[in-house]
Design an enzyme around this catalytic site. Structure first.
Site, PDB file in Angstrom:
ATOM      1  N   GLU A  94       0.819  -1.205   0.000  1.00 24.30           N
ATOM      2  CA  GLU A  94       0.000   0.000   0.000  1.00 24.30           C
ATOM      3  C   GLU A  94       0.862   1.267   0.000  1.00 24.30           C
ATOM      4  O   GLU A  94       0.518   2.257  -0.645  1.00 24.30           O
ATOM      5  CB  GLU A  94      -0.950  -0.020   1.215  1.00 24.30           C
ATOM      6  N   GLU A 150       2.244   1.720  -3.485  1.00 25.66           N
ATOM      7  CA  GLU A 150       1.161   2.219  -4.333  1.00 25.66           C
ATOM      8  C   GLU A 150       0.916   3.702  -4.050  1.00 25.66           C
ATOM      9  O   GLU A 150       0.775   4.512  -4.972  1.00 25.66           O
ATOM     10  CB  GLU A 150      -0.095   1.397  -4.014  1.00 25.66           C
ATOM     11  N   CYS A 197      -8.524  -2.130   3.773  1.00 26.01           N
ATOM     12  CA  CYS A 197      -8.397  -3.283   4.671  1.00 26.01           C
ATOM     13  C   CYS A 197      -9.726  -3.716   5.237  1.00 26.01           C
ATOM     14  O   CYS A 197      -9.886  -4.852   5.664  1.00 26.01           O
ATOM     15  CB  CYS A 197      -7.485  -2.949   5.841  1.00 26.01           C
ATOM     16  N   SER A 249      -7.230   1.857  -2.467  1.00 21.25           N
ATOM     17  CA  SER A 249      -6.020   1.081  -2.684  1.00 21.25           C
ATOM     18  C   SER A 249      -6.426  -0.255  -3.282  1.00 21.25           C
ATOM     19  O   SER A 249      -7.447  -0.822  -2.908  1.00 21.25           O
ATOM     20  CB  SER A 249      -5.330   0.856  -1.339  1.00 21.25           C
ATOM     21  N   LYS A 280     -15.770  -9.913   7.443  1.00 24.43           N
ATOM     22  CA  LYS A 280     -14.683 -10.751   6.918  1.00 24.43           C
ATOM     23  C   LYS A 280     -15.230 -12.057   6.352  1.00 24.43           C
ATOM     24  O   LYS A 280     -14.642 -12.660   5.471  1.00 24.43           O
ATOM     25  CB  LYS A 280     -13.659 -11.047   8.022  1.00 24.43           C
ATOM     26  N   GLU A 329     -16.174 -11.135   2.947  1.00 24.33           N
ATOM     27  CA  GLU A 329     -14.982 -10.889   2.139  1.00 24.33           C
ATOM     28  C   GLU A 329     -14.360 -12.195   1.666  1.00 24.33           C
ATOM     29  O   GLU A 329     -14.041 -12.373   0.493  1.00 24.33           O
ATOM     30  CB  GLU A 329     -13.957 -10.089   2.953  1.00 24.33           C
ATOM     31  N   GLU A 333     -13.714 -13.244  -6.257  1.00 25.20           N
ATOM     32  CA  GLU A 333     -12.368 -12.907  -6.748  1.00 25.20           C
ATOM     33  C   GLU A 333     -11.266 -13.465  -5.847  1.00 25.20           C
ATOM     34  O   GLU A 333     -10.102 -13.458  -6.214  1.00 25.20           O
ATOM     35  CB  GLU A 333     -12.220 -11.399  -6.941  1.00 25.20           C
ATOM     36  N   CYS A 368     -11.203  -2.173  14.274  1.00 26.65           N
ATOM     37  CA  CYS A 368     -11.483  -3.606  14.436  1.00 26.65           C
ATOM     38  C   CYS A 368     -11.684  -4.010  15.891  1.00 26.65           C
ATOM     39  O   CYS A 368     -12.371  -4.989  16.166  1.00 26.65           O
ATOM     40  CB  CYS A 368     -10.366  -4.431  13.841  1.00 26.65           C
TER      41      CYS A 368
END
Lengths: 182, 685
Positions: B282, B285, B302, B322, B361, B364, B369, B512
């Site tokens: 990150e 980037e 994230c 990102s 999560k 996710e 993908e 979190c």
């Protein structure tokens, strides 16, 4: 482009669905996009569609910057709003105290039998009739009272209501040749 | 004592209590050590006053709700009078009469507030019978909704709308038929729910719970063929202890590892290692974007709930996210695509279970993908609470476990990865590495002098800012947590009012540590303690910058070459998709019965609507009429063509989507795309 313009369509312009939708937008514009305008907007949109279709409610939410869940919450809170299509003729049987003691139950049963409806099935398949009960129409002197759209019928009997329905059906059949909306 | 001072007191249960700016009797009584029961009162939400549990009796006024009544000096308040007791018991009885009381098999059994209060107030008999209607459960999303257990306190409704700024849920119907549901009673997966689970975190009963997948974990652990690998997220280690009577924020990393080993995990690794790798990718980037001056501000990626929120609500800014996968998914990728190969194993022979503080999560890990040939990178996600349950089920005495260390090689971490679990952590970790890379200071020059700690991004303020200055380059950073704060910041970014280079977003208040998978934490105190725990763990680390992590360095050496390399892009980065806010039907406007016709759909979703798609639609209808082709077109208004990024209003012509059809372009659009298409069959007629 010239040739295309000669295409004769015989269509009725933008059509009923298109006109109704433009109307929805007019209604929203007229009331403004404030949350307090939601109820009058829903009332007028329901006039237009005879009920509140899901996709139109979503559109209203988008246009007014509200969550669809809020709009759905308001629409389901008030019994005046219907999320299922209603018939062309909405029959409201008064079941207030006066009408109840003077036999509104019998009128309801007669109507249900005549139109093949029940507590769960409030609207006929051809979307012609909807039967509902309401708490009081404020015309206790005429009990039992039935309202069909905007017209009030007093001292109704089971036989009498059957005649009224037959009359409406006869009028409708007579009009059938003329193009009907929808 | 003067009169003014004397006048500043109320009597609560004969006790003189000073009023010191408290807004409600409830607040004052709790400060005085009286625990008034509540369902619908949460200090972070607006007042609702619906549950009636907090009633007190005021002399001369009768029974009132203490949450919505301000204390007035001189009041004589009774919190436990016979009337108050009677009201509370009756309210509980009524709530229980309408509540599906299958407590023994309920997910919230033992943690349910309704159960707790019914016990506390000695409700042993319910005079009103039982709920006769059983409504279907919604198990479509990581949050399971059971309307039969809802007590209509509205906590979830206000949490989603006020704190998260989304408003997925609301009250539906009236009277005895009231329930809390998404729009049109849709399933959660069909509306703009981001799976953050904050609704379940405030739900006092089992009406909203995070889906339990413990059975799948046991099945994998008992499967001899599978090599079961655990990854433990940073926020878990400062919260799991609470489930076993330890104070919030106590670092129990060693015990977590020991417990996982005893449960049968073959390898126990640390997600913080993957977080370090995230920082490398990150930061590279970010520095590249700064250099090129494109796609700024860069948003962190994230948090899966934030990512989904952006996909629903900020399609035009998706290019600013990102492209780095989250640490969870980076870890899955590293283990399945690299480490397994080194062990001579196929990806499907390794089963990755992540222990996360989070419900999103779960969503996710299941995103398509993140699967290769049908094999998921992360096979299963368990929450902190689910792990606690497995530990209890197995009979392990958590507090007596001997500590153990993470396995190598992915147990090597730095403090940078550890602070990912608190709001501001990702930004701070990126700043530490960016600063080092920009100044080219060797690692050992790292000093704990506060300058490089970027402490301004820490803490629980809704919006935090920091500026990093290196060699005349000024990097502006913003940190938000709670999606409501993110929503406000996004609006400013879109209006061009907010001028930042890097924006960290965490969906849950506190980051979190406050995730929906964590032990239930009422109020912000426990979350703050957990965050402090993470910062202490960071302080205790010998290595505090991601690029100093030897495990990460080896991955670059042996496999990835360098940050943002093509291999890194393939395995550690991802892309995003636009999502409509609601699935639903289209509005039919024109219907054609002709054979040669064109299917047109105009998007009236939020993005396109704001750019004038209604006028586009209206002009299209008028144009169709004036050109006399109204009966050759099927015209619909639709709610999202998922083309928001390219700029609305979007119009779909048969199978192609044309963007930027503003009202003034309708004329040329119509000639090109509609008349042009209709012409050929017209001439041949």
């Amino acid at each position: 482009m010239g040739e295309v313009m000669q295409l004769k369509t015989g269509s009725e312009g933008i059509g009923v669905a298109g006109r109704r939708f433009t109307k929805v937008n007019e209604i929203i514009e007229r009331h403004g996009r404030t949350p307090s305008a939601l109820i009058p907007i829903l009332q007028e949109v329901q006039e237009e569609y005879r009920y509140l279709p899901e996709e139109i409610l979503t559109y209203i939410a988008v246009a007014m910057g509200l969550n669809p869940a809020n709009v759905y919450g308001v629409a389901t809170f008030y019994s005046q709003f219907s999320l299922a299509p209603k018939g062309k003729y909405v029959i409201r049987i008064c079941d207030g105290t006066a009408c109840h003691v003077r036999g509104s139950e019998k009128i309801k049963t007669a109507l249900w039998e005549k139109l093949g409806l029940s507590d769960e099935r409030k609207t006929t398949d051809d979307l012609r009739f909807t039967v509902e009960t309401v708490s009081c129409l404020g015309a206790c002197g005429l009990a039992p009272v039935v309202m069909i759209n905007d017209r009030v019928y007093g001292q109704v009997t089971p036989e009498g209501i059957n005649e009224i329905i037959d009359q409406i059906i006869a009028e409708e059949e007579g009009e059938k040749n003329a193009p009907e909306e929808n | 004592m003067n009169a003014a001072e004397r006048n500043n007191f109320v009597l609560i249960d004969q006790q003189r209590i000073e009023v010191n700016g408290e807004k409600s009797i409830l607040e004052l009584a709790r400060k005085a050590g009286i625990d008034i029961p509540t369902f619908c009162y949460h200090s972070e939400l607006s007042l609702y006053g619906a549950c009636r549990m907090c009633v007190v009796e005021i002399e001369g006024r009768g029974v009132v709700t203490s949450c919505s009544t301000p204390p007035v000096p001189g009041m004589k308040i009774l919190t436990n009078s016979p009337r108050v007791q009677r009201v509370r018991r009756t309210v509980l009885e009524l709530l229980l009469a309408n509540h599906d009381r299958d407590c023994t098999t309920c997910d919230k059994n033992g943690r349910c507030k309704l159960q707790e209060l019914a016990d506390r107030f000695g409700v042993r008999k319910i005079r009103f019978g039982e709920r006769d209607e059983k409504l279907p459960l919604d198990e479509s999303a990581p949050v399971v909704r059971d309307p039969n257990k809802c007590i209509l306190c509205g906590d979830c409704v206000r949490m989603c709308e006020e704190v998260q700024g989304i408003g997925v849920l609301d009250f539906v119907n009236r009277g005895s038929r009231v329930m809390v549901a998404p729009a049109f009673n849709k399933k959660l997966q069909d509306v703009e729910c981001v799976n953050c689970g904050q609704c379940s975190a405030v739900c006092p009963t089992g009406a909203l719970v995070v889906k339990s997948e413990i059975d799948k974990a046991w099945a994998a652990l008992h499967d001899e063929e599978k090599l079961v690998v655990a990854q433990v997220a940073p926020a878990v280690r400062v919260a799991l202890g609470e489930e076993f009577g330890l104070p919030p924020g106590e670092i129990v990393t060693g015990k977590v590892v020991a417990a996982l080993k005893r449960l049968g995990f073959d390898k126990v690794f640390d997600t913080c290692m993957a977080a370090d790798l995230t920082v490398m990718e990150e930061t590279a980037e970010f520095l590249n974007r700064i250099k090129k001056g494109e796609n700024l501000p860069q948003f962190t990626s994230c948090c899966p709930a934030w990512v989904k929120y952006a996909e629903h609500n900020a399609a035009d800014l998706l290019k600013n996210l990102s492209t780095c996968r989250s640490p969870q998914q980076i870890f899955g990728s590293v283990v399945k695509r690299h480490w397994a190969k080194k062990l001579g194993k196929k990806p499907e022979e390794v089963f990755v279970i992540s222990i996360m503080p989070c419900s999103a999560k779960k969503f996710e890990a299941a995103r398509p993908e993140f699967s290769v040939n049908g094999v998921r990178d992360v096979d299963l996600v368990l929450t902190t609470q689910e792990l606690a349950r497995m530990i209890r089920e197995s009979g392990l005495l958590f507090d007596q476990l001997e500590v153990e260390a993470f396995d190598m090689p992915f147990g090597l971490t730095t403090g940078a990865g550890v602070i990912f679990g608190a709001t501001g952590g990702v930004a701070e970790a990126v700043l530490r590495t960016a600063h080092s890379l920009l100044t080219c200071k060797p690692a050992d020059e790292y000093a704990n002098d506060g300058l490089f700690n970027f402490e301004t991004v820490r803490g629980f303020e809704g919006l935090k800012e920091a500026v990093l200055e290196v060699d005349g380059l000024e990097v502006k950073v913003a940190v938000v947590h709670g999606l409501g704060n993110a929503k406000r910041l996004l609006a400013e970014v879109k209006e061009g009012k907010a001028n930042y280079h890097l924006i960290e977003v965490m969906a849950c208040p506190g980051g979190c540590v406050g995730g929906a998978g964590q032990p239930v934490a009422t109020g912000g105190e426990a979350k703050k303690k957990r965050a402090q725990g993470l910062y202490s763990a960071d302080k205790l680390s010998q290595l505090r910058k991601a690029h100093d992590n030897p495990a990460v360095a080896r991955l670059y050496e042996q496999w990835l070459k360098k940050p943002n390399s093509s291999e890194a892009h393939k395995t550690l980065h991802t892309s995003y998709q636009m999502r409509g806010r609601i699935t639903g039907e289209e509005i039919t406007l024109l219907t054609s019965k002709q054979e040669n016709k064109i299917n047109l759909a105009v998007c009236v979703g939020t993005c396109c609507y704001l750019k004038g798609s209604y006028d586009t639609l209206k002009k299209l209808m008028e144009k169709a009429e004036s050109e006399g082709v109204g009966d050759r077109i099927n015209l619909h208004a639709t709610f999202c063509l998922e083309n928001c990024e390219k700029g609305g209003p979007s119009v779909r012509v048969d199978d192609t989507v044309v963007s930027g059809v503003t009202p003034d372009k309708v004329e040329s659009f119509f000639t090109e795309n509609i008349l042009g298409k209709l012409k050929i069959p017209a001439e041949s007629q």
